[in-house]
Design a protein around this motif. Sequence first.
Motif, mmCIF file in Angstrom:
data_model
loop_
_atom_site.group_PDB
_atom_site.id
_atom_site.type_symbol
_atom_site.label_atom_id
_atom_site.label_comp_id
_atom_site.label_asym_id
_atom_site.label_seq_id
_atom_site.Cartn_x
_atom_site.Cartn_y
_atom_site.Cartn_z
ATOM 1 N N GLU A 186 39.600 7.327 43.626
ATOM 2 C CA GLU A 186 39.074 6.132 42.953
ATOM 3 C C GLU A 186 37.677 6.367 42.390
ATOM 4 O OE1 GLU A 186 40.364 6.075 45.933
ATOM 5 O OE2 GLU A 186 42.054 4.666 45.893
ATOM 6 N N ILE A 187 36.906 7.220 43.057
ATOM 7 C CA ILE A 187 35.547 7.455 42.566
ATOM 8 C C ILE A 187 35.610 8.068 41.174
ATOM 9 C CG2 ILE A 187 33.461 8.820 42.939
ATOM 10 C CD1 ILE A 187 33.749 8.365 45.856
ATOM 11 N N LEU B 292 36.004 7.448 35.076
ATOM 12 C CA LEU B 292 36.805 7.450 33.841
ATOM 13 C C LEU B 292 36.677 6.102 33.133
ATOM 14 C CD1 LEU B 292 40.268 9.110 34.588
ATOM 15 C CD2 LEU B 292 38.624 9.773 32.848
ATOM 16 N N VAL B 293 36.829 5.028 33.912
ATOM 17 C CA VAL B 293 36.744 3.697 33.325
ATOM 18 C C VAL B 293 35.313 3.419 32.846
ATOM 19 C CG1 VAL B 293 37.035 1.237 33.780
ATOM 20 C CG2 VAL B 293 38.643 2.860 34.751
ATOM 21 N N ASP B 294 34.345 3.967 33.568
ATOM 22 C CA ASP B 294 32.947 3.782 33.178
ATOM 23 C C ASP B 294 32.626 4.481 31.866
ATOM 24 O OD1 ASP B 294 32.252 2.169 35.217
ATOM 25 O OD2 ASP B 294 31.140 3.648 36.374
ATOM 26 N N TYR C 203 33.222 8.117 31.242
ATOM 27 C CA TYR C 203 32.923 9.539 31.301
ATOM 28 C C TYR C 203 34.149 10.379 30.979
ATOM 29 C CZ TYR C 203 28.421 8.423 33.209
ATOM 30 O OH TYR C 203 27.159 7.945 33.353
ATOM 31 N N ARG D 205 46.609 -0.518 36.610
ATOM 32 C CA ARG D 205 46.214 0.867 36.320
ATOM 33 C C ARG D 205 46.713 1.301 34.948
ATOM 34 N NH1 ARG D 205 44.611 4.121 40.295
ATOM 35 N NH2 ARG D 205 45.857 5.811 39.481
ATOM 36 N N ALA E 105 44.274 -0.127 32.573
ATOM 37 C CA ALA E 105 43.005 0.604 32.577
ATOM 38 C C ALA E 105 43.154 1.985 31.949
ATOM 39 C CB ALA E 105 42.494 0.748 34.006
ATOM 40 N N LEU F 123 44.657 4.478 33.601
ATOM 41 C CA LEU F 123 44.660 5.469 34.680
ATOM 42 C C LEU F 123 46.072 5.936 34.983
ATOM 43 C CD1 LEU F 123 42.116 3.716 37.053
ATOM 44 C CD2 LEU F 123 41.721 5.691 35.585
ATOM 45 N N PRO G 221 41.174 6.127 29.039
ATOM 46 C CA PRO G 221 40.449 5.047 29.727
ATOM 47 C C PRO G 221 39.009 4.900 29.247
ATOM 48 C CG PRO G 221 41.088 6.806 31.258
ATOM 49 C CD PRO G 221 41.795 7.047 29.986
ATOM 50 N N MET H 45 37.032 -1.324 29.198
ATOM 51 C CA MET H 45 37.366 -2.251 30.266
ATOM 52 C C MET H 45 36.577 -1.796 31.485
ATOM 53 S SD MET H 45 41.440 -2.399 29.847
ATOM 54 C CE MET H 45 42.205 -2.853 28.291
ATOM 55 N N MET I 197 36.417 -1.807 35.674
ATOM 56 C CA MET I 197 37.351 -2.002 36.768
ATOM 57 C C MET I 197 36.586 -2.057 38.085
ATOM 58 S SD MET I 197 40.898 -0.080 37.273
ATOM 59 C CE MET I 197 41.927 -0.248 38.711
ATOM 60 N N PHE J 146 37.301 -1.669 42.125
ATOM 61 C CA PHE J 146 38.335 -1.148 43.007
ATOM 62 C C PHE J 146 38.253 -1.799 44.384
ATOM 63 C CE2 PHE J 146 37.684 1.944 39.763
ATOM 64 C CZ PHE J 146 38.902 2.565 39.574
ATOM 65 N N ALA K 106 34.695 2.245 45.398
ATOM 66 C CA ALA K 106 34.575 3.477 44.601
ATOM 67 C C ALA K 106 33.184 3.652 44.020
ATOM 68 C CB ALA K 106 35.639 3.515 43.495
ATOM 69 N N PRO L 230 27.625 3.401 33.766
ATOM 70 C CA PRO L 230 28.347 3.114 32.523
ATOM 71 C C PRO L 230 27.423 3.108 31.306
ATOM 72 C CG PRO L 230 28.877 1.487 34.212
ATOM 73 C CD PRO L 230 27.740 2.298 34.730
ATOM 74 N N ARG M 142 28.167 -2.807 38.567
ATOM 75 C CA ARG M 142 28.524 -1.678 37.715
ATOM 76 C C ARG M 142 29.516 -2.125 36.643
ATOM 77 N NH1 ARG M 142 31.145 3.319 40.680
ATOM 78 N NH2 ARG M 142 32.884 1.880 40.773
#
Lengths: 288, 370
Positions: free
Chosen positions: A181-182, A187-189, A191, B48, B51, B53, B73, B78, B80, B82, B86, B100, B147
């Motif tokens: 998840e980290i 990825l979502v952030d 990067y 997911r 997102a 993922l 992603p 978007m 997310m 968790f 995370a 971000p 975040r």
Amino acid sequence: MSTIVPDKKNAVGAATGARNLAIYLAACLFVGFGLFPLYMMITTSLKTDQQTFAWPPVWLFTPRFQSYYNALFVFGGRSADHYLFNSLVVTLSSSALAVFLGAMAAYGLARFRFRGNRDVAFYILSTRFAPPVGFIVPIYLMVQRSGLLDTQIALIVVYTSMNLSFVTWILRGFFLEIPIEIEEAALVDGYTRWQIFLRVALPLVRPGLAATAILSAIFSWNEFLFASILAPGDAATIPVYLAGFSASMNIDWGEYMAVGTMAVLPIMIFTLALQRHLVRGLTFGAVR
Amino acid sequence: MPRVEFNRICKTYADGTRAVVDLDLAVADREFLCVLGPSGCGKSSTLRMLAGLESISSGDLVLDGRRINDVPPQARDMAMVFENYALYPHLRVFENIAMPLVARRRPRAEIRERVQQVAETLQIVEYLRQRPQTLSGGQRQRVALGRAIVRRPKMFLMDEPLGHLEAYLRVQLRAELRRLHERLGATTIYITHDQEEAEAVSDRIAVMENGRLQQLGSLVDLLDRPINRFVAEFIGRIPINMLPARLAGDGQNLQVGAAMMPLSGAQSAKLRSGGTDPLTLGIRPEHVALSSGSAGETISGLSGRVRVIEPQGDSTVIIADTPAGRVSALVPSGCVPSAGEVIELHFAMDCAHVFGADNINLLRAARNSE
């Protein structure tokens, strides 16, 4: 009545005290056993020949640094510092390369699902199953054909390839321990994979990087067989140079031990500096 | 403005598990949608996929009229949150929230200002220099929220964000979530298995089971007009009573055990047209009333013996054994029978649901037509 309780306590205290003492004594003996050769080497390098061979052994003496001076500045040909420098270049380059390349391979194996992933991981480890002597001839020929005999590059390439397998294997375990998840959060952030590898994954496996760096460095620093065959001359590393000592007519023990001390020192400093990480790194997973 | 559409989305994993089957769902701009369902129902897979993922096996995922199945992603804009937060353990709280923005290469002054702002909103300013490991669960979840909101994304995706928190913190944070949503106005998709939470935060609730969307609506919709047996049983603070039943010969009554429950005209018409035996009567404990002693006074009563009494504050759950099966009733705590007593149970039939052999609610929308 009230006096009984402290008595009991003292008895228990004495028993554990005696046990602790025994454990400490055993530990001291063991450490002494391990450190004694080092002690002999360092003291011998600081003694005169008469002191070295005196009986009973001389325990207290005024240290002199003549042997170091001789080894570095008086001996004919290339002096010890040249080979120390060779060793340093080869060790640092090959360890850095092995850890960096190994980390990338390990990350790929840990994070990407592809057909035969586990087989590839095991294959990489299996390259260390054969004893190195077994492939010294082909490697010699390869190095010779590419004109790299007696160069630092030859040793760097060979050591990197030999260290790469266990670095990859160990680091793969470290990467697998990072909660997925980290990285998904990263990825979502926003990067990219490469940025995640550098900014998130690598910092999180720092103990693993330290542990594998130490192990590769020790290997490269100590390696003798390949060094003596692939780089016997100008590019020789310190073990090869040291071996040359015992071959001369009479051994200058003071100088021999002085070079030995200088050979041990860098790797000792390196290991002590990263020791904390090494212990954490090698027991990683077991303690969690 | 963000509007998401799932068009016949399927997700089949490599091992053959069908996590999501033919999902059709549209989320409106600024909507707070909860996806509710038991574990393994496909709600996390849905999120997911949204997102990016998880790859989409088939179907189209459309964001603002653009198909985004293959958009990575990073490019979906978007944020997310968790379930296990995370957070980046090697970074301080400030850097965690700033990540971000750093990824988007915002100028340093702007990053500092926005992180500060977010930290003030979430009341975590004093922890900015600390590392996540030193924080409590509630504080960590605030950092994770920080975040997410710091970059002002198009959408928020939240995967059971309060799942790991203690009850009182959950209640507190979900109120804050709702407030944040009203202030930021970003479309939010929120996954939970807690219907109380879903009710508290969302505009609409989507109930999923076995990878399929069962029903979409407000909690009142789901409670009063469940589309099928699963929704009726899954939703509701106290489990709904399910009793075997059949349509009486005259078609005007529902026979449960020996008792006859009178049906309204509309109800009986629906059952006569679509009803096939065996039927199941679903009646919520809230719609069951008691009378003790004088049996036989009304034909809609089912007599039973009180087995269990569960006080719940100002109301009490009575569980009674009847010839038709166990029935629970929610009654005011003032008039509770004693255990072992024989009581008469009366069902408010206008609130009843009747499920056919295929588990579909045959009376759904019955009250709408009245």
